[in-house]
Write an enzyme that holds these catalytic residues in place. Structure first.
Site, short mmCIF file in Angstrom:
data_model
loop_
_atom_site.label_atom_id
_atom_site.label_comp_id
_atom_site.label_asym_id
_atom_site.label_seq_id
_atom_site.Cartn_x
_atom_site.Cartn_y
_atom_site.Cartn_z
N HIS A 173 27.36 50.74 3.47
CA HIS A 173 28.74 50.32 3.81
C HIS A 173 28.82 50.25 5.33
O HIS A 173 28.10 49.49 5.97
CB HIS A 173 29.69 51.33 3.17
CG HIS A 173 31.15 50.97 3.18
ND1 HIS A 173 31.62 49.74 3.56
CD2 HIS A 173 32.26 51.71 2.84
CE1 HIS A 173 32.94 49.73 3.46
NE2 HIS A 173 33.36 50.91 3.02
N HIS A 226 25.60 41.09 0.72
CA HIS A 226 26.93 41.66 0.56
C HIS A 226 27.30 41.69 -0.91
O HIS A 226 26.93 40.78 -1.65
CB HIS A 226 27.97 40.84 1.34
CG HIS A 226 29.23 41.60 1.58
ND1 HIS A 226 30.24 41.66 0.65
CD2 HIS A 226 29.61 42.38 2.62
CE1 HIS A 226 31.19 42.43 1.13
NE2 HIS A 226 30.84 42.89 2.31
N ASP A 277 27.87 43.03 9.96
CA ASP A 277 27.27 44.16 10.67
C ASP A 277 26.01 43.79 11.42
O ASP A 277 25.63 44.47 12.37
CB ASP A 277 26.97 45.30 9.68
CG ASP A 277 28.25 45.99 9.26
OD1 ASP A 277 29.17 46.02 10.09
OD2 ASP A 277 28.33 46.46 8.13
N1 CMC Z 1 17.20 43.22 1.70
C1 CMC Z 1 16.35 42.88 0.70
N2 CMC Z 1 16.74 42.62 -0.57
C2 CMC Z 1 18.05 42.74 -0.84
C3 CMC Z 1 19.00 43.09 0.15
C4 CMC Z 1 18.53 43.32 1.46
N3 CMC Z 1 19.38 43.66 2.44
N4 CMC Z 1 20.24 43.14 -0.38
C5 CMC Z 1 20.08 42.81 -1.68
N5 CMC Z 1 18.75 42.56 -1.95
C6 CMC Z 1 18.20 42.09 -3.23
C7 CMC Z 1 18.21 43.19 -4.29
O1 CMC Z 1 17.00 43.91 -4.28
C8 CMC Z 1 18.38 42.35 -5.54
O2 CMC Z 1 17.14 41.76 -5.85
P1 CMC Z 1 16.76 41.46 -7.40
O3 CMC Z 1 17.80 40.53 -7.92
O4 CMC Z 1 15.39 40.84 -7.33
O5 CMC Z 1 16.77 42.79 -8.09
C9 CMC Z 1 19.31 41.23 -5.12
O6 CMC Z 1 19.07 41.07 -3.72
C10 CMC Z 1 20.79 41.48 -5.36
O7 CMC Z 1 21.14 42.68 -4.68
P2 CMC Z 1 22.10 43.80 -5.24
O8 CMC Z 1 21.53 45.14 -4.87
O9 CMC Z 1 22.44 43.56 -6.68
O10 CMC Z 1 23.39 43.53 -4.42
P3 CMC Z 1 24.60 44.51 -4.27
O11 CMC Z 1 25.81 43.67 -4.35
O12 CMC Z 1 24.54 45.66 -5.23
O13 CMC Z 1 24.38 45.13 -2.81
C11 CMC Z 1 24.54 45.49 -0.49
C12 CMC Z 1 25.04 44.68 -1.69
C13 CMC Z 1 25.38 45.15 0.75
C14 CMC Z 1 24.71 47.02 -0.78
C15 CMC Z 1 23.05 45.15 -0.26
O14 CMC Z 1 22.90 43.76 -0.03
C16 CMC Z 1 22.45 45.94 0.90
O15 CMC Z 1 22.07 47.10 0.72
N6 CMC Z 1 22.38 45.33 2.13
C17 CMC Z 1 21.92 46.02 3.29
C18 CMC Z 1 22.98 46.96 3.80
C19 CMC Z 1 24.11 46.24 4.52
O16 CMC Z 1 23.86 45.39 5.38
N7 CMC Z 1 25.35 46.61 4.18
C20 CMC Z 1 26.52 46.10 4.88
C21 CMC Z 1 27.43 45.32 4.01
S1 CMC Z 1 28.66 44.49 5.03
C22 CMC Z 1 29.68 45.74 5.61
C23 CMC Z 1 30.62 46.27 4.60
O17 CMC Z 1 31.44 45.47 4.08
O18 CMC Z 1 30.60 47.48 4.36
#
Ligand code: CMC
Length: 424
Positions: free
Chosen positions: A265, A306, A364
């Protein structure tokens, strides 16, 4: 508004009729509240399919990359408004006229100082404590100082607390930074605007008061606007949940700060810079991209992806432009870490893995780069996010309290032991 109905067919039981609610915009929502009368619950870990409340504050269309505050697109607010005006909008539902704005700004300025005794709290923390650890403590501690505005059932008290929080967050954030540096804390200056005053308290010292760069102050203000609210994210939902128990606003915001801290987050802006340090140089990018794609490796590219935006993050578009302005103002386009970040952005935007999963740079990614360029230490990044988001949290808290609500109490799918006897 309930127009249509959904029918839930459960094997061996009578069908259940569930109203379908429609908002002003956005998808239809199936109202499952009556389901408990059938002795069943819905199961939705991570709230992927669940609307936890009704709200009029912020609307996001993740597929189209739209973010509206009270109907106004974030791009227009970033371009034509300023942070305090956006705060007024979020808190009150409408943009202020000139008189309302002047009154609000003056009201906020009236509350920029914190109680002198609050300073002594800082001495209890180690100088190398993480600034977010101190923020969780000192923001919660505000409830020990402002007893005169803690009655959550009194609309005037709610108003005063909201203004106090917006006004005092920059002061507390700068105090945390000064404490970590071992420098004297700077008092707020009410002749400066919100962002200028924050930069003044961060970077000036009693022996040297330098003028604040208008470009950097404007960039800071934009960072504040872009982080002001984001509907029911983890920290806002935490604030609502804490507030639903009747907890006081300062305690609720402290809870929000704790939830924001995590790297998935608000902690992501800090994690971006930590990741860039870890990658080290452009030659190592391929190795880290491979790690990010490897399902058996927990490494993720911080600042990409995201939960809601599956097209582009509209805040990132504004932030990227501001990033260019700041780097030009400071003349640091050649910084190796920034070049590394730009190369990473380029690769992630063209690599099929990231393209197929719509993993665009999020807000971010760019805000981390701007904050670093301004000279703000990495550990303060999430504090700045918390400072800006406070108005969003408090707007949601106020919205919840001004309409009928129930204590937030999710249910669970229990998969532990059945009852068993303790035999000795
Ligand atoms: N790097 C590599 N792979 C990723 C990433 C990433 N940053 N984010 C998602 N994926 C992959 C994930 O492994 C999955 O792959 P597969 O379909 O093959 O299993 C796919 O993309 C979908 O991801 P998800 O985990 O289902 O997506 P989510 O909606 O649960 O997670 C997130 C969203 C923001 C937690 C995640 O993208 C992440 O951890 N990003 C890095 C941390 C980050 O930058 N967070 C800030 C968000 S913006 C600020 C805020 O609003 O708080």
């Amino acid at each position: 508004m309930a127009d249509k109905k959904a029918q839930l067919i459960i094997e061996g039981a009578a069908p259940v009729e569930l109203p379908i609610l429609t908002g002003t915009v956005g998808p239809e929502v199936i109202d499952v509240r009556s389901l408990t009368s059938t002795g069943r619950f819905t199961f939705d870990p991570g709230f992927m399919s669940t609307a936890s409340c009704e709200s009029k504050i912020t609307y996001i269309d993740g597929d189209k990359g739209i973010l509206l505050h009270r109907g106004y697109p974030i791009e227009q607010l970033a371009e034509h408004s300023d942070y305090l005006e956006t705060c007024y909008l979020l808190l009150n539902g409408e943009l202020p006229n000139a008189e309302e704005k002047a009154k609000f700004v003056s009201n906020v300025k009236n509350h920029t100082m914190v109680h002198e005794q609050l300073k002594s709290f800082f001495n209890g923390f180690r100088r190398d404590a993480h600034p977010m650890a101190i923020m969780c403590g000192v923001v919660g501690a505000l409830s020990a100082f402002y007893h005169d505005s803690l009655d959550i059932n009194n609309p005037q008290h709610r108003e005063i607390s909201a203004v106090r929080l917006v006004a005092k967050m920059p002061t507390l954030a700068a105090m945390v930074y000064k404490y970590s540096m071992g420098q004297p804390m700077m008092y707020p200056r009410n002749d400066l605007n919100y962002a200028e005053n924050f930069l003044h308290m961060m970077f000036n010292t009693p022996c040297e008061i330098k003028p604040i760069s208008p470009v950097l102050a404007k960039a800071m203000d934009k960072i504040f606007i872009l982080h002001a609210d984001h509907e029911q994210n983890a920290s806002t939902s935490t604030v609502r949940l804490a507030g639903s128990s009747g907890a006081n606003p300062f305690a609720c915001i402290a809870a929000g700060i704790a939830a924001l801290w995590g790297p998935a987050h608000g902690g992501a802006n800090e994690a971006v810079l930590t990741m860039l340090d870890e990658i080290g140089s452009v030659e190592n990018i391929d190795k880290f991209i491979a790690k990010a794609k490897d399902k058996n490796d927990p490494f993720k590219l911080m600042g990409f992806g995201h939960r809601v935006y599956k097209n582009r993050d509209p805040r990132a578009t504004v932030m990227k432009q501001t990033c260019d302005e700041v780097l030009t103002e400071l003349g640091i386009h050649n910084d190796p870490q920034l070049q590394l970040a730009m190369r990473l952005e380029e690769i992630a935007l063209t690599d099929p893995y990231f393209k197929e999963r719509n993993l665009y740079p999020n807000v971010d990614f760019y805000s981390g780069i701007i904050l670093k360029a301004i000279g703000i230490p990495t550990s303060m990044f999430t504090v700045i996010f918390a400072l800006a988001r406070t108005v969003g949290w408090i707007s949601h808290w106020k919205e919840m309290l001004s309409s009928p609500y129930k204590i937030g109490r999710p249910r669970q799918l229990y998969t532990g032991y059945e009852q068993r006897d303790l035999k000795k």
